[in-house]
Design an enzyme around this catalytic site. Structure first.
Site, PDB file in Angstrom:
ATOM      1  N   MET A  29       0.847  -1.193   0.000  1.00 26.74           N
ATOM      2  CA  MET A  29       0.000   0.000   0.000  1.00 26.74           C
ATOM      3  C   MET A  29       0.890   1.254   0.000  1.00 26.74           C
ATOM      4  O   MET A  29       0.435   2.337   0.371  1.00 26.74           O
ATOM      5  CB  MET A  29      -0.932  -0.012   1.207  1.00 26.74           C
ATOM      6  N   ASN A  34      11.867  -0.733   5.009  1.00 21.38           N
ATOM      7  CA  ASN A  34      12.806  -1.843   4.801  1.00 21.38           C
ATOM      8  C   ASN A  34      12.136  -3.211   4.719  1.00 21.38           C
ATOM      9  O   ASN A  34      12.674  -4.124   4.102  1.00 21.38           O
ATOM     10  CB  ASN A  34      13.840  -1.870   5.929  1.00 21.38           C
ATOM     11  N   HIS A  36       9.258  -3.879   3.213  1.00 22.34           N
ATOM     12  CA  HIS A  36       8.851  -4.036   1.801  1.00 22.34           C
ATOM     13  C   HIS A  36      10.069  -4.299   0.920  1.00 22.34           C
ATOM     14  O   HIS A  36      10.023  -5.141   0.015  1.00 22.34           O
ATOM     15  CB  HIS A  36       8.172  -2.755   1.287  1.00 22.34           C
ATOM     16  N   GLY A 150       4.762 -10.512   3.999  1.00 25.00           N
ATOM     17  CA  GLY A 150       5.572 -10.447   5.217  1.00 25.00           C
ATOM     18  C   GLY A 150       4.895 -11.195   6.351  1.00 25.00           C
ATOM     19  O   GLY A 150       3.669 -11.186   6.491  1.00 25.00           O
ATOM     20  N   GLU A 151       5.710 -11.835   7.182  1.00 23.90           N
ATOM     21  CA  GLU A 151       5.163 -12.515   8.365  1.00 23.90           C
ATOM     22  C   GLU A 151       4.774 -11.510   9.452  1.00 23.90           C
ATOM     23  O   GLU A 151       4.130 -11.864  10.430  1.00 23.90           O
ATOM     24  CB  GLU A 151       6.172 -13.531   8.907  1.00 23.90           C
ATOM     25  N   LYS A 152       5.168 -10.269   9.276  1.00 24.80           N
ATOM     26  CA  LYS A 152       4.792  -9.203  10.222  1.00 24.80           C
ATOM     27  C   LYS A 152       3.263  -9.196  10.394  1.00 24.80           C
ATOM     28  O   LYS A 152       2.758  -9.079  11.490  1.00 24.80           O
ATOM     29  CB  LYS A 152       5.292  -7.871   9.655  1.00 24.80           C
TER      30      LYS A 152
HETATM   31  O1  PAF Z   1      -0.225  -5.863   3.790  1.00 24.47           O
HETATM   32  C1  PAF Z   1      -0.614  -4.943   3.051  1.00 24.47           C
HETATM   33  O2  PAF Z   1       0.090  -3.969   2.790  1.00 24.47           O
HETATM   34  C2  PAF Z   1      -2.012  -5.006   2.435  1.00 24.47           C
HETATM   35  O3  PAF Z   1      -2.906  -5.594   3.307  1.00 24.47           O
HETATM   36  C3  PAF Z   1      -2.030  -5.695   1.059  1.00 24.47           C
HETATM   37  C4  PAF Z   1      -1.636  -7.167   1.157  1.00 24.47           C
HETATM   38  C5  PAF Z   1      -1.130  -4.961   0.108  1.00 24.47           C
HETATM   39  C6  PAF Z   1      -3.452  -5.668   0.490  1.00 24.47           C
HETATM   40  O4  PAF Z   1      -3.907  -4.380   0.326  1.00 24.47           O
END
Ligand code: PAF
Length: 510
Positions: A29, A34, A36, A150-152
Site C-alpha cells: 500500500m 525496509n 517491503h 511479510g510474516e509481520k
Molecule cells: O499488507 C498490506 O500492505 C495489504 O494488506 C495488502 C496485502 C497490500 C493488500 O492491500
C-alpha cells in the site's frame, strides 16, 4: 529489461504478453520501508521471474475513514526505491481501476470466520474481507507464480493462504520474517506517525515480546498477566495480547512446540501490532518411507539446503548390526544386547565433502554398513524390542533441541510424533529396484540382477511393515509423496516448499 510503471488494469495483459516470463508479485500500500524492500529483494534473489510491485491503498480494508485519509503517501520515493531494490515493474492503479463502479464481475470476498474472528479481526470489522477482495482481484488480473508477503502481518498471511486454497488459485505464497528497526520495533508504514515518546512505548512493547520469546526457550512457560501488568504500568493501551496456536489461532495447547504470542497496542492515534513465535525447540522434519524410496538422498539435500542437522536413523540400526556381526553377538540373548548398548557409541561427523560419516566406537563404518550382508540382517535386528527402545532414546536425545531432519521408518509415528512436518516418501517397487541398482554407494546391489533386487525389496517391505514394534506405517498427519517420475531436486523442492508453508521463517531467527 526496461522498467515500467503500469497504471491501468488493461495494460497488465499487454505487459504480460511482452515479458514472456513468470511473475513474482509483491502487493503493497506504499510508503515503503525496509520490510517491503526485503520482500522485493528476496523475490529478486529467489528466482529469475519478473518482479511486479503494486502500490494501492485499498479503501475496502480500512474500517476507519480517518485512518484511510491519514495513510502516509510517498509515491515518488516508493517508485525510486522499488526499482533500486529489484522491482521490474510497478503497478499503480486508481480506485476506479480496481473497483470500477457498476462492475458486477468484482467478487467481494469474506475472510474465513475461524481465522478472522481473532486478534486484529475482532476490532477491525471487515478489514480482512477487504484484504481478501483486493488480493483476489490482483491475483486474477496478474496470475503470478509467486506471491510475496511479510510474516509481520501473520494473521493476514494465514487468511491469504486460506484464500489461495479455498479459491484454488495457482500461486505459491512465499513469506519473509518480520523486519525490525535498529531499536527492535517492526518496520511499519504507520511508524511515521509516532512521536518520540510513542516510539519509546512501542519499543518497550516489542522488547517485552522478544524477552518472552527468549525466556520461553528456557522455562517453556509464558505468563501473559505479568506482561500485561508491565505494559499497563507504562500506561500502554493494550488492544489484545494473546498466546495462540500459530495456524488455527485458537488458544495455544500445552504440547504445541511452536505457538504465537501476538499483541496490538495503541499509541495516540496509531495502532501497532507485533508478535513472536514461542518455541520449545527448533522445528523437526520427519521423513519416513520404505527402502529405496530416495529418503537418504533427499534428506541429505534438505539438511544441506535448510541448514538442519541430518539424522540418519537407518544408519544407526545398520551401525549396531555391523557391531553385532563384528563381535559375533547373538542378538537373541538380551544380556548380550544390554552389554553392547552400554559400550556402543554411534556418532555422525561431517566429512570434507560436507556429508556425514558414521562412526562406531571411533571407527568409520560409513561404507561397510551399506553392504548387502548388513542389508540382509538390519531388518531383523531393528525389529528387536530392546534395540528399538535403545536407539529411539538415542535419537530423541539427538533431537532434543530440534533443528533437524530425520529419516527412517518410524520417525513420524514413534521417534518424533510431534515433528512439525512429516513426509512419507515412497515409490513403486520397480522404480526402487532400479534406483538401488544404480546406487553407487551400494556395490553389492549393483551386482544383483533387477528381478532378485525386486524380490529383496518386497521382502524388506513385508518385514518392515509387519514387525510388531514400530512397523513402517504412514503417520496420520504425514504427507505422502510418490516419487516415481520426479527428479531428486523436484522432490527436495517440494518438501522445502511444504516446510516453508508450515513453518514460519521467523522461527529461524534466534
Ligand atoms: O499488507 C498490506 O500492505 C495489504 O494488506 C495488502 C496485502 C497490500 C493488500 O492491500
Amino acid at each position: 529489461m526496461k522498467k515500467v510503471i503500469i497504471r491501468k488494469t488493461e495494460e497488465i495483459e499487454n505487459w504480460k504478453r511482452n515479458i514472456n516470463s513468470e511473475i513474482n508479485f509483491i502487493p503493497t500500500m506504499g510508503n515503503l520501508h525496509n520490510g517491503h524492500l526485503k520482500l522485493i529483494s528476496t523475490a529478486k534473489n529467489d528466482n529469475s521471474n519478473v518482479n511486479l510491485v503494486s502500490i494501492f491503498i485499498n479503501p475496502l480494508q480500512f474500517d476507519n475513514k480517518l485512518d484511510l485519509e491519514n495513510y502516509p503517501k510517498t509515491i515518488d520515493n516508493d517508485i525510486k526505491i522499488s526499482f533500486l531494490n529489484g522491482a521490474d515493474a510497478i503497478f499503480i492503479p486508481s480506485n476506479e481501476d480496481i473497483y470500477p463502479p457498476n462492475n458486477k464481475n468484482i467478487k467481494f470476498l469474506k475472510a474465513p470466520i475461524e481465522l478472522s474472528s481473532a486478534l486484529c479481526g475482532l476490532n477491525r470489522i471487515g478489514h480482512f474481507d477487504g484484504v481478501c477482495t483486493v488480493v483476489y482481484r490482483f491475483l486474477n488480473l496478474i496470475k503470478p507464480k509467486n506471491l510475496y508477503l511479510g510474516e509481520k502481518d501473520w494473521q493476514q498471511l494465514l487468511i491469504l493462504k486460506n484464500l489461495v486454497l479455498r479459491e484454488k488459485l495457482n500461486v505459491a505464497i512465499k513469506s519473509i520474517p518480520t523486519q525490525r528497526d535498529f531499536d527492535g520495533i517492526p518496520f511499519s508504514s504507520r511508524n511515521v506517525h509516532l512521536s518520540k515518546n510513542e516510539r519509546q512505548l512501542i519499543r518497550f512493547f516489542s522488547s517485552e515480546l522478544l524477552k518472552a520469546k527468549k525466556n520461553f526457550q528456557q522455562d517453556k512457560k509464558i505468563n501473559l498477566n505479568e506482561i500485561i501488568k508491565k505494559l499497563s504500568a507504562k500506561k500502554i493501551s493494550i488492544e489484545y495480547l494473546e498466546h495462540l496456536h500459530p495456524y488455527t489461532l485458537q488458544k495455544a495447547r500445552l504440547h504445541d512446540n511452536i505457538s504465537l504470542l501476538a499483541g496490538a497496542i495503541r499509541c495516540g492515534e496509531t495502532r501497532l501490532i507485533d508478535h513472536v513465535f514461542l518455541m520449545k525447540r527448533s522445528p523437526i522434519i520427519a521423513i519416513d518411507g520404505p527402502a529405496g524410496s530416495g529418503k537418504s538422498t533427499v534428506t541429505k539435500l534438505i539438511a544441506k539446503k535448510l541448514k538442519l542437522l541430518y539424522l540418519d536413523t537407518g544408519a544407526m540400526y545398520r551401525a549396531l548390526s555391523w557391531l553385532m556381526i563384528k563381535e559375533n553377538i547373538d542378538y537373541k540373548k538380551e544380556k548380550k544386547l544390554q552389554n553392547i548398548f552400554k559400550d556402543i557409541s554411534i556418532v555422525f561427523k561431517t566429512n570434507t565433502n560436507s556429508y556425514q560419516d558414521v562412526y562406531v566406537n571411533n571407527y568409520c563404518v560409513t561404507e561397510e554398513i551399506r553392504s548387502q550382508k548388513i542389508s540382509s540382517i538390519v531388518s531383523k535386528i531393528s525389529s528387536i524390542k530392546e534395540v528399538r527402545k535403545f536407539l529411539v532414546e538415542e535419537q530423541r536425545k539427538i533431537g532434543e533441541s530440534g533443528g533437524l531432519v530425520a529419516e527412517g521408518r518410524d520417525i513420524g509415528t514413534t521417534v518424533f510424533p510431534h515433528a512439525e512436518l512429516k513426509i512419507f516418501l515412497t515409490a513403486s517397487i520397480d522404480e526402487r529396484a532400479k534406483r538401488r541398482k544404480s546406487d553407487k554407494n551400494s556395490k553389492d546391489s549393483q551386482e544383483i540382477d533387477l528381478h532378485k533386487l525386486k524380490e529383496l525389496i518386497k521382502k524388506r517391505d513385508f518385514e518392515d511393515s509387519n514387525r510388531e514394534i514400530s512397523p513402517l506405517i504412514k503417520a496420520n498427519d504425514a504427507i505422502e509423496i510418490i516419487t516415481d517420475g520426479y527428479t531428486i531436486n523436484e522432490v527436495v523442492d517440494k518438501i522445502i516448499d511444504l516446510y516453508n508453508e508450515k513453518i514460519p521463517k521467523e522461527t529461524e531467527i534466534k
